[in-house]
Design an enzyme around this catalytic site. Structure first.
Site, short mmCIF file in Angstrom:
data_model
loop_
_atom_site.label_atom_id
_atom_site.label_comp_id
_atom_site.label_asym_id
_atom_site.label_seq_id
_atom_site.Cartn_x
_atom_site.Cartn_y
_atom_site.Cartn_z
N HIS A 254 0.84 -1.20 0.00
CA HIS A 254 0.00 0.00 0.00
C HIS A 254 0.88 1.26 0.00
O HIS A 254 0.68 2.17 -0.81
CB HIS A 254 -0.92 -0.03 1.22
N GLU A 255 1.84 1.29 0.90
CA GLU A 255 2.69 2.49 1.01
C GLU A 255 3.64 2.60 -0.19
O GLU A 255 3.98 3.72 -0.60
CB GLU A 255 3.47 2.47 2.32
N HIS A 258 1.85 4.59 -2.81
CA HIS A 258 1.99 6.03 -2.57
C HIS A 258 3.38 6.51 -2.97
O HIS A 258 3.54 7.54 -3.64
CB HIS A 258 1.78 6.33 -1.09
N GLU A 284 -4.51 7.44 -3.37
CA GLU A 284 -5.05 6.16 -2.90
C GLU A 284 -5.32 5.20 -4.05
O GLU A 284 -5.25 3.98 -3.88
CB GLU A 284 -6.33 6.40 -2.09
#
Length: 490
Positions: A254-255, A258, A284
């Site tokens: 997820h990170e 980003h 996102e």
């Protein structure tokens, strides 16, 4: 052109100082000694004073009036800079400084309250943060809706009514799908002991495979995973639970979504208003497509199954299909960041409604825990067992991020649209994913979305990547129906 050049120089130095402020925040959540918290709050408030003065400097306003853009990129820089200037000049310097100071203290108070399940200890800080952010929203709104004004910090051009309408359309489909899934046999969960060192080795490998550049980044541990920075210094964090490796691995993916967005923005945009993700919804979309449509796909989890066996030995899951089902297992739980794709947006809807009420003043902070618990039981069908699994689970409100939560759901919607376009453009994608090769997907995302930074508004950014099709929830809901229908035999 001299006004435009002077403007660019001013914006560049301000952006560089903002990166320093961001690094202070990263340090606070990773390696700062606990005893430094009060001093750090003063440091961040002092730096915010400097930033606010630069962002509201009358000379900046004059330059924005005088500057002529030399090209389309210059037009976009002026568009974003003028929007930021209008917002920043609406907020008194005293308020900006106090928000920086209080949220720095509130974050540590939240960490301690969460660890001790002590809502009462955090409540005085929450009351201060809500009051300050409400005041800020009212100042920006100039008689309009304060929550809508705060949303512009994270998803410019959106408003609460628009988001509420989307949620009203999505909720019945999501609840119906969840209920059908929970009525079917539940696949086995992954169980066992997974040492932290092995999880972090695999997390680093996954980050590299998904395109994260360690020459311009690093992975550390934090209470709540996050990404920080832009351009040539983009850092991420994850967390480790030795009985739940998916928490670490998918938080990392997820990170990384980003972080690679920030790393892949065109270098010419660095330290300009275009040198970061255009909105948190688009941000996102990158983190969610990395984590879910790619990272939880049947093709990629087949590769991950082998990688997990190589790192940890024999698993209690004995086949790639069973492993895929375990990765995507729909189950009862409390934590948003650990939620499956089907229920995730329901967690966001809960927070969206509660924080709107807090900013509107119709919900007092002292009543938030009861409101949370009542809403959670109604939405999920079982009671919250402890505050750390309920109202204290997220860092966002302690640091004043009111208006941020809906961007998670918007990001899921955008990711659904991007996934559909990616698979149309790259019919051989699954073959690469099955080999643990993300190049085709990450190159497509870098070209279609990431390199453009803030060049286009958020909806236009997604539409541009999807051959002009405006984003809506249709692709996401169809993806969820197909994926989970196959897993659960619906």
């Amino acid at each position: 052109m001299s006004a435009y050049a002077d403007l660019r120089a001013h914006l560049r130095q301000t952006a560089a100082l903002a990166e320093v402020a961001g690094r202070l925040g990263w340090d606070q959540q990773t390696v700062m000694p606990r005893g430094a918290n009060d001093q750090r709050a003063e440091e961040m408030a002092a730096l915010e004073d400097v930033l606010h003065a630069r962002r509201t400097d009358p000379r900046l306003g004059e330059l924005l009036e005088q500057a002529d853009a030399p090209d389309a990129v210059g037009d976009a820089i002026l568009r974003e800079a003028r929007r930021d200037y209008a917002r920043n000049t609406s907020v008194p310097a005293r308020l900006a400084s106090e928000l920086a100071r209080v949220t720095a203290l509130a974050q540590t108070a939240w960490e301690e309250a969460r660890a001790g399940d002590d809502v009462a200890a955090f409540l005085p800080w929450l009351e201060q943060v809500v009051a300050l952010r409400r005041e800020e929203g009212q100042a920006i709104a100039k008689g309009g809706d304060a929550y809508d004004a705060l949303m512009q910090d994270y998803e410019p051009g959106s408003d609460a009514a628009q988001v509420a309408a989307i949620f009203d359309r999505m909720r019945p489909r999501l609840v119906a799908l969840r209920d059908r899934i929970l009525g079917a046999p539940t696949p086995p969960a992954l169980q066992g002991h997974f040492p932290a060192e092995g999880q972090m080795r695999l997390a680093h490998d996954l980050a590299r495979r998904f395109g994260y550049d360690f020459n311009r980044g690093r992975i550390d541990l934090a209470v709540h995973p996050f990404s920080s920075g832009s351009g040539s210094d983009v850092r991420i964090t994850t967390r480790v639970a030795e009985d739940d490796p998916f928490n670490c691995l998918y938080s990392t993916l997820h990170e990384v979504g980003h972080a690679t967005y920030e790393q892949n923005i065109a270098p010419d945009y660095a330290l300009t208003p275009l040198g970061h993700g255009v909105s948190m919804g688009v941000h996102e979309s990158q983190s969610r497509i990395y984590e879910n449509q790619l990272g939880r796909s049947r093709a990629f989890t087949g590769w991950l199954f082998g990688a997990m066996q190589a790192e940890f030995g024999t698993l209690n899951i004995d086949s790639p299909d069973a492993f895929h089902a375990a990765v995507n297992r729909v189950h009862k739980g409390y934590i948003r960041t650990e939620s499956d794709e089907v229920q995730y947006n329901l967690h966001i809807m809960l927070r969206f409604d509660l924080e709107r009420a807090l900013i509107a003043g119709s919900l007092a902070p002292r009543d938030l825990e009861e409101a949370w618990n009542t809403r959670f039981a109604a939405d999920f069908g079982y009671p919250v067992d402890r505050p750390a699994n309920g109202v204290l689970q997220d860092v966002h409100w302690s640091v004043g991020l009111f208006g941020y939560f809906p961007t998670y759901a918007l990001g899921n919607i955008y990711a659904g649209c991007l996934n559909a376009a990616l698979r149309r453009d790259c019919p051989d994608l699954d073959a690469q994913l099955a080999a643990g090769d993300l190049t085709l997907a990450t190159d497509w995302l870098a070209d279609k979305v990431q390199r453009h930074g803030g060049l286009r508004p958020s909806v236009e950014t997604i539409a541009h990547a999807c051959d002009g099709t405006l984003p809506d929830e249709t692709a996401l809901l169809a993806y969820l129906d197909e994926k989970f229908g196959a897993i659960y035999g619906l």
